[in-house]
Design an enzyme around this catalytic site. Structure first.
Site, mmCIF file in Angstrom:
data_model
loop_
_atom_site.group_PDB
_atom_site.id
_atom_site.type_symbol
_atom_site.label_atom_id
_atom_site.label_comp_id
_atom_site.label_asym_id
_atom_site.label_seq_id
_atom_site.Cartn_x
_atom_site.Cartn_y
_atom_site.Cartn_z
ATOM 1 N N VAL A 64 73.311 75.009 11.532
ATOM 2 C CA VAL A 64 73.609 73.666 11.041
ATOM 3 C C VAL A 64 74.984 73.699 10.391
ATOM 4 C CG1 VAL A 64 72.950 71.864 9.406
ATOM 5 C CG2 VAL A 64 71.201 72.969 10.791
ATOM 6 N N GLY A 109 78.071 75.918 6.510
ATOM 7 C CA GLY A 109 77.204 76.105 7.668
ATOM 8 C C GLY A 109 76.124 77.118 7.335
ATOM 9 N N LYS A 110 75.064 77.124 8.068
ATOM 10 C CA LYS A 110 74.019 78.138 7.868
ATOM 11 C C LYS A 110 73.095 78.126 9.065
ATOM 12 C CE LYS A 110 72.619 80.779 4.257
ATOM 13 N NZ LYS A 110 73.396 81.240 3.110
ATOM 14 N N GLY A 111 72.423 79.229 9.287
ATOM 15 C CA GLY A 111 71.503 79.259 10.418
ATOM 16 C C GLY A 111 70.714 80.537 10.443
#
Ligand code: NAD
Length: 425
Positions: A64, A109-111
């Protein structure tokens, strides 16, 4: 399962609540509020991986990208059964505030991948990591979105990501792309000191808090949840300050020793015991549900989100919570803590040493320079102290708690960027 679902939903609700609270206090421009209340991109990939026994498993990965007004998206990749779109959304949003507060040229962002790494061999984890990277394609890149380690992901995995990403590029481009990812091993473009950056930062902010409160960390009793990267490094730096570690909780159990646990000795034990604290003979096992209620001066949650809630906040004895983890305190829990006069050093400040270290690594890779450990530690400390001072000044100016104050500093920087640049077209 229902509780797990509630927690995941809860993390995104928490970060949105924290944002709305700060936006109200600072009087954020309504149009910018609309932009920042949503994520820019949400990428979900399903990809097949061959297992050691020849069968094929299909995995689901997430990335994301919340906002990139200040620069490329930046944030970790997590391997955990709780990873899903809501968790990635919450964690990506936190990264926007964290990178902005730290004054970095990044967005959030991260995921990650929804899996328990304990169920897979090293070679399976390598294939999962490489295929996930391939599936993300050009959604990541050194000037687009730069992942880093997070829960259950390692420097080795970052090296696999860099290698896979570079291998998909033409030979002339390849050598310039190691900074598609940070948190790499030192032997492959990693930064000296990136391993300890987050834990070091937790202790720098705690020391700054202690100086602000005209007290000392020496002799203070503290407890740590999570003895992974953040938890063990924070404990080692707390030892240097003369603080006493009395309890540690991780996924394997909770251990307690009234006279103190030597973090270095515990690390030697966990390193030979799959990273687990359970069974450590110089402390005794206690009921995990009592962990946050233990008598102590300082509590360092350094594991998962939503740990300090309305269910346990009224029982906490610590005078300060240093949020090594992302989102360990939910808004209901925090309201109780603040009412009881317990300070919370918010995650976006407290654990920002990691992303600042990642920024140094990215700069080092871009410029071809090699930074020494002393360079890194010194620059990290001064950046963190600047952030801490800004947060305290904002809390005085807006007469608000440290988290809301930190959000205000972070949001203002993005607000200015949007106002100067305008909205395309
Ligand atoms: P890690 O995988 O190295 O360690 C995680 C630790 O949490 C392990 O000790 C594990 O046993 C423990 N844990 C897992 N489930 C638990 C449970 N249910 N109860 C108690 N303990 C549990 O991860 P890490 O890199 O140390 O990250 C920890 C936290 O810090 C995460 O919230 C992460 O997002 C945050 N963080 C990490 C970094 C970084 O640089 N690694 C930077 C900023 C924030």
């Amino acid at each position: 399962m229902e509780t797990e679902e509630k927690k995941k939903k809860g993390m995104y609700e928490s970060v949105q609540y924290q944002f709305e609270t700060a936006a109200n206090v600072m009087g954020l421009d309504e149009n910018i509020r609309k932009i920042l209340a949503t994520t820019n991109n949400e990428i979900v990939v399903h990809f097949p991986v061959k297992m050691d026994n020849g069968s094929v498993e299909v995995f689901t990965g997430y990335r994301v990208q919340h906002n990139n007004a200040l620069g490329p998206y930046k944030g970790g990749l997590r391997y955990h059964p709780s990873v899903d779109i809501a968790a990635a959304r919450a964690l990506a949003t936190w990264m926007t505030w964290k990178t902005s507060l730290a004054g970095l040229p990044y967005g959030g962002g991260k995921g990650g991948v929804q899996l328990d790494p304990a169920n897979y061999s090293q070679s399976e984890l390598e294939r999962i990591t490489r295929r996930f990277t391939y599936s993300l394609g050009d959604n990541i890149g050194p000037d687009i979105d730069i992942p880093a380690p997070d829960v259950n992901t390692t420097p080795q995995m970052m090296a696999w990501i860099a290698d896979t990403y570079m291998s998909t590029k033409s030979p002339s481009e390849r050598s310039n792309f190691a900074h598609v990812v940070t948190g790499k091993p030192v032997g492959t473009g990693g930064l000296e000191g990136r391993d300890r950056a987050t834990g070091f930062g937790v202790v720098v902010t705690l020391q700054a808090w202690a100086d602000w409160k005209e007290t000392s960390l020496s002799g203070k009793k503290y407890i740590v949840q999570g003895f992974g990267n953040v938890g063990h490094w924070a404990s080692l730096f707390m030892k240097e300050k003369g603080a006493i570690l009395t309890a540690v909780q991780d996924a394997s159990g909770t251990i307690y020793a009234e006279d103190g646990i030597d973090p270095q000795d515990l690390l030697t034990y966990t390193s030979a015991n799959n990273g687990r604290v359970a069974g450590y003979s110089k402390a005794h096992a206690i009921d995990p549900s009592t962990f946050f209620t233990l008598d102590c001066d300082i509590c360092i949650p350094a594991a998962l989100g939503d740990q300090i809630t309305e269910e346990n906040a009224h029982l906490i004895k610590a005078k300060v919570i240093a949020e090594g983890a992302n989102g360990p305190t939910n808004p209901e829990g925090e309201a109780i803590l603040l009412k009881r006069g317990i300070d919370v050093i918010p995650d976006i400040l407290c654990n920002s040493g990691g992303v600042i270290g990642s920024y140094f690594e990215w700069l080092q890779n871009k410029s071809g320079e090699i930074w020494t450990m002393d360079d890194v530690i010194g620059k990290l400390e001064s950046k963190l102290l600047i952030s801490f001072k800004k947060v305290v000044a904002s809390s005085v100016e807006y007469k608000t708690d440290l988290r809301t104050a930190a959000y205000i500093v972070a949001i203002k920087r993005i607000e200015v960027a949007y106002k100067l640049r305008g909205i395309f077209p």
